[in-house]
Design a protein around this motif. Sequence first.
Motif, mmCIF file in Angstrom:
data_model
loop_
_atom_site.group_PDB
_atom_site.id
_atom_site.type_symbol
_atom_site.label_atom_id
_atom_site.label_comp_id
_atom_site.label_asym_id
_atom_site.label_seq_id
_atom_site.Cartn_x
_atom_site.Cartn_y
_atom_site.Cartn_z
ATOM 1 N N GLY A 69 0.815 -1.213 0.000
ATOM 2 C CA GLY A 69 0.000 0.000 0.000
ATOM 3 C C GLY A 69 0.844 1.257 0.000
ATOM 4 O O GLY A 69 0.553 2.220 -0.727
ATOM 5 N N LYS A 96 2.189 1.606 -3.483
ATOM 6 C CA LYS A 96 1.139 1.952 -4.445
ATOM 7 C C LYS A 96 0.659 3.380 -4.251
ATOM 8 O O LYS A 96 0.317 4.071 -5.216
ATOM 9 C CB LYS A 96 -0.021 0.972 -4.268
ATOM 10 C CG LYS A 96 -0.934 0.838 -5.460
ATOM 11 C CD LYS A 96 -1.904 -0.300 -5.240
ATOM 12 C CE LYS A 96 -2.739 -0.533 -6.473
ATOM 13 N NZ LYS A 96 -1.968 -1.004 -7.631
ATOM 14 N N GLY A 97 0.643 3.857 -3.007
ATOM 15 C CA GLY A 97 0.140 5.186 -2.723
ATOM 16 C C GLY A 97 1.117 6.310 -2.951
ATOM 17 O O GLY A 97 0.701 7.457 -3.105
ATOM 18 N N GLY A 121 4.089 1.948 -7.079
ATOM 19 C CA GLY A 121 3.526 0.601 -7.044
ATOM 20 C C GLY A 121 4.484 -0.518 -7.369
ATOM 21 O O GLY A 121 4.075 -1.678 -7.465
ATOM 22 N N MET A 138 -7.032 -0.949 -2.713
ATOM 23 C CA MET A 138 -5.966 0.053 -2.758
ATOM 24 C C MET A 138 -6.115 0.949 -3.977
ATOM 25 O O MET A 138 -5.886 2.169 -3.907
ATOM 26 C CB MET A 138 -4.595 -0.633 -2.799
ATOM 27 C CG MET A 138 -4.198 -1.355 -1.538
ATOM 28 S SD MET A 138 -2.578 -2.148 -1.743
ATOM 29 C CE MET A 138 -2.354 -2.869 -0.124
ATOM 30 N N SER A 180 -6.080 5.027 -4.246
ATOM 31 C CA SER A 180 -5.031 5.667 -5.052
ATOM 32 C C SER A 180 -5.617 6.508 -6.186
ATOM 33 O O SER A 180 -5.121 7.595 -6.494
ATOM 34 C CB SER A 180 -4.092 4.597 -5.636
ATOM 35 O OG SER A 180 -3.472 3.859 -4.617
ATOM 36 N N VAL A 192 -1.035 4.220 -11.345
ATOM 37 C CA VAL A 192 -2.241 3.963 -10.551
ATOM 38 C C VAL A 192 -3.425 3.644 -11.459
ATOM 39 O O VAL A 192 -4.136 2.649 -11.261
ATOM 40 C CB VAL A 192 -2.560 5.172 -9.643
ATOM 41 C CG1 VAL A 192 -4.003 5.119 -9.150
ATOM 42 C CG2 VAL A 192 -1.606 5.218 -8.457
ATOM 43 N N VAL A 198 -2.021 2.716 1.727
ATOM 44 C CA VAL A 198 -2.051 3.673 0.614
ATOM 45 C C VAL A 198 -2.009 5.111 1.126
ATOM 46 O O VAL A 198 -1.274 5.954 0.600
ATOM 47 C CB VAL A 198 -3.301 3.444 -0.259
ATOM 48 C CG1 VAL A 198 -3.411 4.533 -1.326
ATOM 49 C CG2 VAL A 198 -3.249 2.077 -0.921
#
Length: 255
Positions: A19, A22-23, A27, A57, A61, A175, A214
């Motif tokens: 997370g 990815k945030g 990612g 997630m 995002s 994302v 995230v």
Amino acid sequence: MIGGWEFYALAIPVVLLVGLSKGGFGGGLGTLAVPALSLMIDPRMAAGILLPILCTMDLVSLWSFRGRWDWANLKIMFPWAMVGLLGGALTFQYMSVDMIRLMIGVMALYFVGHYLWGKYLLQRLHAHGPSVWRGGFWSGVSGYVSYIAHAGGPPIAIYLLPQHLPKTVFVGTTVLFFSVVNYTKLVPYAFFGQLNIGNITTALVLLPFAPLGVLLGVYLHKRVSDRWFYWTCYGLLLVAGIKLLVEGAAGLLAA
């Protein structure tokens, strides 16, 4: 549902790390999740548990980076990613557990090598723009390995990073790309039984940690250097990759 505190002691930090990546960091460390969980459970089960978590997630995002993506690249990337996903769906069911462990181990070591190579080389490359050929090839590869092990980040990074996009546009583009890819995967995953009751129940237990990771990544996006984060996590990915490579090769040789 998977029981035992040992699994959750591993799975909760993995979900938080993915997370975070990815945030706020493109990612790329989605590559860590399946290899790490495969140390304790069947890789196919790990992929099934993680997909609903990744989809959750993606929603957080998308809201955090809404409108901050590069359509010129995405128009190239989406069609070929679907081709890669189709290839993954058609071949995944014919692979044994040891074959999957071996493949994931090789991919993990490749991604670590790409990261180390990229840190050296990308500083020396001249920026270039979107390319149908490069974008199509790496997006297809990304779609395939994303289906097998949710590991599509590094191939997309190989394509996007040399373009020297602004950091926020780079993250926003990845994302949106992986949101479409992950939600598309729900259909074949459900069809082939990877979204069974046990996997979904386990995913629901881990789900609260998905948006938390995230949001922490979004918060750290402009506040913390990503150097410590990536060195630590790619070190863990290296260890997991070596272990899966050895176990998969040993299992295939013994068969």
